[in-house]
Design an enzyme around this catalytic site. Structure first.
Site, PDB file in Angstrom:
ATOM      1  CB  CYS A  42      -9.946  22.759  66.577  1.00 15.39           C
ATOM      2  SG  CYS A  42     -11.312  21.869  65.841  1.00 15.39           S
ATOM      3  CB  CYS A  45     -10.730  18.849  65.312  1.00 13.88           C
ATOM      4  SG  CYS A  45     -10.814  20.291  64.253  1.00 13.88           S
ATOM      5  CD1 TRP A 390      -7.946 -15.412  67.387  1.00 15.27           C
ATOM      6  CD2 TRP A 390      -8.587 -14.265  69.199  1.00 15.27           C
ATOM      7  NE1 TRP A 390      -7.453 -14.128  67.285  1.00 15.27           N
ATOM      8  CE2 TRP A 390      -7.836 -13.404  68.377  1.00 15.27           C
ATOM      9  CE3 TRP A 390      -9.098 -13.762  70.406  1.00 15.27           C
ATOM     10  CZ2 TRP A 390      -7.578 -12.067  68.699  1.00 15.27           C
ATOM     11  CZ3 TRP A 390      -8.839 -12.438  70.733  1.00 15.27           C
ATOM     12  CH2 TRP A 390      -8.089 -11.604  69.888  1.00 15.27           C
TER      13      TRP A 390
END
Ligand code: FAD
Length: 530
Positions: A42, A45, A390
Site C-alpha cells: 500500500c 503505508c 570514534w
C-alpha cells in the site's frame, strides 16, 4: 512478498509482529501496545513508514509503559490474523491496553496521516485511560501532583532527585518527560499545574513549563533550561550526576540514587578527572597504541589489500593528526618506512619492532600503556578503545577540513571523503568487533557516495555515530555512567537543538560549527598525555 518489499527491519526500534506473536505479545502484557497493521504494497503505508519509524525512535524509552509495533497483512502467514482482527484498510492503527484479555481485538483509531507529535500525545492519553486496576506495571503516575503533596518534600533528604515540572494544563511536556526518564534511575519526575498558586508562590515560578529540582542532599533550586522544550528537560535530567540508565549489564538493585560523580565503579585504574567539552590527546594516543600493538597483532603478516589499507591509515594519521609532536613523527616514520619497502608482504613483528624499538632509540615513542581519559569507563570492558577510535576519526575529519591540502600527493587526495573511506576500509579489515564492522559497512555502502565535500564528511560521521548511539542505548555496551544519547547534548551545544512540529530536530549548521570547535586542534587537551 519477498524481504526486499518489507517496510520494517529488525534494526528499527519497534517490534515486528506476526500471526504467531501478535496475541501472546499484546494480551496480558505489562505495557500497552500501539500496533500499525499495514500492507507492504500500500502506497500510503510505504510513505508513512518513515514517520512511524521516527515515532518509534522518539518514544523508544517509553517501551515499558507503551510499545510500538507493526504487522504486515500482505504476508501470507498473516492473512488469517488480520481477518480475525477485522483489518479492512491499510494502514489500520489499534491500541491494546495493558493487561488486556486474550479476547481483546484492540481499539481502532484514525491515524493514517497523523504527525509524530499527535500520535505521541495519543499514546499519553491511552496510558491515562487506564485505571488503577490495569495500569501498566512500570508506568509512573502521570497525573499532576498538588502543592499539598509536593511542598512537604522541600528540604527533605532522599536517595534520588525529584524534578517537578510545572506546566499549563494542556501541556504534554511534563508527561512526556516522565516517560522519557522511565529507563533511568536516580531521578523521579513529577508534574504540577500552573493553576496551583500556593506551589507557584513557594517555588517562585512565573513561566511555564519550568522545572524545579529537589536534590538528594535536601537543597532545592529552579533548574535553568536553555529552551523550554521536552528534549532539553529530558537531556538535562538524564545527565544529572548519578542519574543512570538502567542497564541490563548491571544489577539494578541498589544503584538508585547515588549522587557522587562515580557510582558503581569497578575498575582498578585510578580515575582521571576530565571535562566533557574537551578532547584528550591521551585517548588518541591510546587508540593508536591499542591499534598498533593489540588489534594489528592478530594479523601475523600484512599483505596485499590489507597492507595497502594499513599504509593508507598510517599516511592519513601522519598527515592529519593535529599539533605535530611524537605521534606525527612516529606515524611519518612508519609511513616512510612502509612506502620505502618494496615488499608486498610484511611480518607484523617488523611493524612492532619499528614502533617499539627503533623509534624509542630516536626518542620518539608512543605511550607504552593505555591511558583512557575522556574514554574512561565506569568498569573495565566499557568504552576505551572503540570510544577512542570514534574520537580519532572525528578529529581527522575536522582536521581535514581545516587543512584541505594536507593530503596532497598521498594518493588519497582524489577521493571525495578520504578520511571516511580510509576509516571504512580500516574498520572492515581490522576492527576487532566484527558486527560493528558489518553495520558500518552497510551504512557506508548505502550513503557514503552522497558525501561531496569536507563538511559533508564531518557531518556524515557525526550522523552515523548518532545512529549507532540510538541503536545501542540501553544495550550491554552502554556504560550507565555515560549513557548513549543523541550527541552533542543540549548542555554541550544548545543551539544544535530545535523542535519542529513538536519533534526534535538538529540545526545542522550549528552542529557543524560545534564539531569544528570540539574536535578542532585548539580543543585538544594534553593532560595525562606523555
Ligand atoms: P562512543 O559512542 O564510543 O563515543 C565516544 C565519544 O564520542 C563520546 O563520549 C562523545 O564524546 C563523542 N560522541 C558521541 N556521539 C558522537 C557523535 N554522534 N558525533 C561525534 N562525537 C560523538 N558497538 C556495538 O555494540 N554495536 C555496533 O554495531 C557498533 N558499531 C561501531 C562502529 C564503529 C565504527 C565504532 C568505532 C564502534 C562501534 N561500536 C559498536 C562501539 C560503540 O559505538 C561505542 O564506541 C562503545 O560502546 C563505547 O561507547 P562510549 O560510551 O564510549 O561512546
Amino acid at each position: 512478498v519477498g524481504t526486499a518489499a518489507r517496510l520494517y527491519t529488525e534494526e528499527d526500534p519497534l517490534v515486528i509482529l506476526s500471526s504467531s506473536s501478535l496475541k501472546p505479545t499484546v494480551s496480558n502484557s505489562s505495557s500497552a501496545w500501539l500496533v500499525q497493521f499495514y500492507s507492504s504494497w500500500c502506497g500510503h503505508c510505504i510513505q508513512y513508514s518513515s514517520t512511524w519509524k521516527a515515532l518509534a525512535q522518539d518514544v523508544k524509552d517509553w517501551q515499558q509503559a507503551v510499545s510500538v509495533a507493526v504487522l504486515d497483512c500482505a504476508q501470507e502467514e498473516n492473512f488469517d490474523v488480520c481477518k480475525e482482527f477485522s483489518i479492512k484498510f491499510y494502514p489500520t492503527f489499534k491500541y491494546f491496553r495493558a493487561h488486556s484479555p486474550e479476547t481483546d481485538r484492540g481499539t481502532t483509531y484514525r491515524g493514517a496521516d497523523r504527525e509524530i507529535q499527535s500520535v505521541r500525545q495519543l499514546m499519553v492519553n491511552i496510558l491515562q485511560n487506564h485505571t488503577k486496576l490495569d495500569w501498566p506495571d512500570h508506568c509512573p503516575p502521570l497525573e499532576p501532583h498538588s502543592s499539598v503533596e509536593l511542598l512537604p518534600l522541600l528540604g527533605q533528604r532522599s536517595d534520588h532527585y525529584t524534578a517537578i515540572i510545572v506546566e499549563e494544563p494542556d501541556s504534554y511536556v511534563g508527561r512526556e518527560v516522565i516517560l522519557d526518564l522511565l529507563q533511568y534511575s536516580g531521578v523521579e519526575v513529577k508534574r504540577a499545574l500552573s493553576s496551583d498558586l500556593p506551589l507557584l508562590d513557594a517555588l517562585k515560578i512565573t513561566t511555564f513549563p519550568s522545572v524545579y529540582l529537589l536534590h538528594p542532599n535536601a537543597s532545592h533550586t529552579h533548574l535553568h533550561v536553555e529552551k523550554k522544550l521536552r528534549f532539553f528537560f529530558s537531556s538535562l535530567l538524564r545527565t544529572l550526576p548519578g542519574v543512570q540508565r538502567r542497564s541490563k549489564s548491571i544489577s539494578s538493585s541498589s544503584s538508585g540514587g547515588q549522587t557522587g560523580a562515580l557510582p558503581d565503579r569497578q575498575s582498578t585504574e585510578p580515575w582521571r578527572d576530565f571535562h566533557r567539552w574537551k578532547v584528550y590527546t591521551a585517548d588518541l594516543e591510546s587508540a593508536l597504541h591499542y591499534l598498533l600493538r593489540v588489534e594489528l597483532a592478530t594479523h601475523n603478516t600484512l599483505e596485499g589489500e590489507e597492507l595497502k589499507i594499513f599504509k593508507d591509515f598510517v599516511t592519513l594519521v601522519a598527515k592529519l593528526y593535529p599539533g605535530g609532536g611524537s605521534v606525527v613523527k612516529l606515524m611519518e616514520t612508519l609511513s616512510d618506512w612502509l612506502l620505502s619497502l618494496p615488499l608486498q608482504r610484511i611480518p607484523y613483528q617488523a611493524v612492532l619492532d619499528l614502533v617499539d624499538n627503533k623509534m624509542r632509540i630516536s626518542g620518539v615513542f608512543l605511550g607504552a600503556e593505555l591511558r583512557w581519559v575522556g574514554c574512561q569507563g565506569s568498569r573495565t570492558g566499557l568504552r576505551g578503545y572503540p570510544c577512542s577510535l570514534w574520537t580519532l576519526f572525528h578529529v581527522l575529519t575536522v582536521q581535514h577540513d581545516a587543512t584541505p591540502t594536507a593530503l596532497e600527493n598521498t594518493g588519497l587526495e582524489g577521493e571525495a571523503a578520504p578520511v571516511l573511506q580510509v576509516m571504512r576500509r580500516y574498520i572492515r579489515t581490522f576492527f576487532g568487533c566484527e558486527q560493528c564492522g558489518r553495520h558500518f559497512e552497510q551504512a557506508a555502502s548505502a550513503t557514503l557516495d552522497r558525501v561531496q565535500n569536507r563538511e559533508d564528511q564531518i557531518l556524515w560521521l557525526w550522523n552515523q555515530h548518532n545512529r549507532v548511539n540510538y541503536r545501542l542505548a540501553g544495550s550491554l555496551s552502554d556504560d550507565p555512567l555515560f549513557p548513549k544519547a543523541p550527541w552533542p547534548s543540549p548542555s554541550l551545544c544548545s543551539s544544535c537543538h530545535e523542535e519542529k512540529n513538536g519533534v526534535h530536530v538538529w540545526n545542522q549548521d550549528n552542529v557543524l560549527h560545534f564539531l569544528r570547535q570540539h574536535y578542532g586542534a585548539s580543543n585538544l587537551s594534553p593532560k595525562y598525555s606523555l
